[in-house]
Enzyme design. Structure first.
Site, short mmCIF file in Angstrom:
data_model
loop_
_atom_site.label_atom_id
_atom_site.label_comp_id
_atom_site.label_asym_id
_atom_site.label_seq_id
_atom_site.Cartn_x
_atom_site.Cartn_y
_atom_site.Cartn_z
CG ASP A 15 2.31 4.41 2.71
OD1 ASP A 15 1.75 3.86 1.74
OD2 ASP A 15 3.38 3.99 3.20
CG HIS B 235 5.26 4.20 0.28
ND1 HIS B 235 5.09 3.24 1.26
CD2 HIS B 235 6.13 3.66 -0.61
CE1 HIS B 235 5.82 2.18 0.97
NE2 HIS B 235 6.47 2.41 -0.16
CB SER C 271 8.52 -0.29 0.75
OG SER C 271 7.46 -0.30 -0.17
#
Length: 320
Positions: free
Chosen positions: A256, A286, A158
């Site tokens: 995502d 995500h 991320s």
């Protein structure tokens, strides 16, 4: 919107849809509850864990790092500088402890996990410079850490994936430590928020366009996101020259908002002559890798570990 989530992931969506990201103080407090809910990884071989303070960048405070050494593996071992996720605002050594412990155990690498400074208290470039300082320290102390200096990689998830891309760029441009690999897991790369997935996904769990807007505003400062004032090292998608970077693994999730910037990153790396592996996992969102029992999660973890093993083996073969 209605999303075709993987059937093994779908039951978890309601519990993961209420992240109070705009209230970062509350969100940080919620990390403790999340940590308790996640299963702890149990290593199959001994891994020594040591907390260290390393020199910070310039006049900044020292950077806390946690060093994971798989003592059953003979030195010199490969090394991975790991940068945690959390939208530049959340995340900690503890929250990613099991992920890092698994890598050290199953890959046989020394992992240096970095507790970089978080926004909004510390905006760009504070966190990035902490990460780069940790990489420099790792390379300079490779012998003492039992690391092969020719087999050092950077990686994260991320925001940590975005920071890893930025660290790789910094190291190339500053003539810093040579990297043999970069792992860009579901990376946060582009403050402009213009990709089709970013424009489409406003209500996906854990991460969506509203949380992305808040994340970049915290990291860059209010009113900076999307402007020409944003440096390419803050948002690596803006960097125009990707040649000479280390080989990469880029992972993306179908639902995502970061999906398309990850795909675009992989495409640009390939076009720049960088060996790149790209994975897009259907039915995922995500952070869905936190759900350990799902088969798609197990595949994601397996692909990550095998890509790291291959990268470190290739570095030995090629004499990088």
């Amino acid at each position: 919107m209605t999303y075709a989530f993987d059937p093994e992931l779908a039951p978890w969506v309601p519990a993961l849809s209420d992240l109070p990201f705009a209230d970062y103080v509350a969100a940080r407090a919620g990390e403790a509850a999340l940590l308790e809910a996640l299963p702890a990884y149990q290593p199959t071989s001994p891994v020594e864990v040591l907390d260290v303070l390393v020199p910070g960048p310039g006049d900044a405070p020292p950077v806390p790092v946690r060093v994971y050494t798989p003592t059953a593996t003979e030195a010199p071992r490969p090394g991975l500088v790991y940068l945690h996720g959390g939208g530049f605002v959340l995340g900690s050594l503890e929250l990613y402890h099991s992920d890092v412990l698994r890598i050290a155990d199953q890959v046989g690498a020394v992992v240096v996990s970095v507790d970089y400074r978080l926004a909004p208290e510390h905006r760009f470039p504070a966190g990035l410079e902490d990460c780069y300082a940790a990489l420099v320290w790792t390379a300079e102390n490779a012998t003492e850490l039992g690391i092969d200096p020719d087999r050092i990689a950077v990686g994260g998830e991320s925001a940590g994936g975005g920071l890893s891309a930025a660290v790789a760029l910094l190291s190339r441009d500053r003539g810093g430590p040579a990297l043999c690999f970069q792992y860009l897991g579901i990376p946060e790369l582009d403050d402009r928020l213009e990709s089709p997935s970013m424009q489409a996904f406003h209500d996906t769990p854990l991460w969506n366009r509203p949380t992305a807007e808040v994340s970049w505003d915290y990291y860059l400062g209010e009113g900076v996101r999307g402007s020409e004032r944003v440096e390419p090292y803050a948002a690596p998608a803006r960097h125009t020259d990707l040649a000479g970077l280390p080989p990469a693994l880029v992972t993306t999730c179908e639902f995502d908002p970061l999906r398309d910037e990850g795909i675009a990153c992989a495409q640009r790396l390939v076009q720049a002559g960088v060996p790149t592996e790209l994975h897009l996992y259907p039915g995922t969102f995500h952070g869905s890798a936190m759900i350990p029992g799902a088969r798609v999660t197990q595949q994601m973890v397996s692909d990550q570990l095998e890509a790291l093993r291959r990268a470190f083996r290739a570095s030995v073969t090629q004499g990088v």
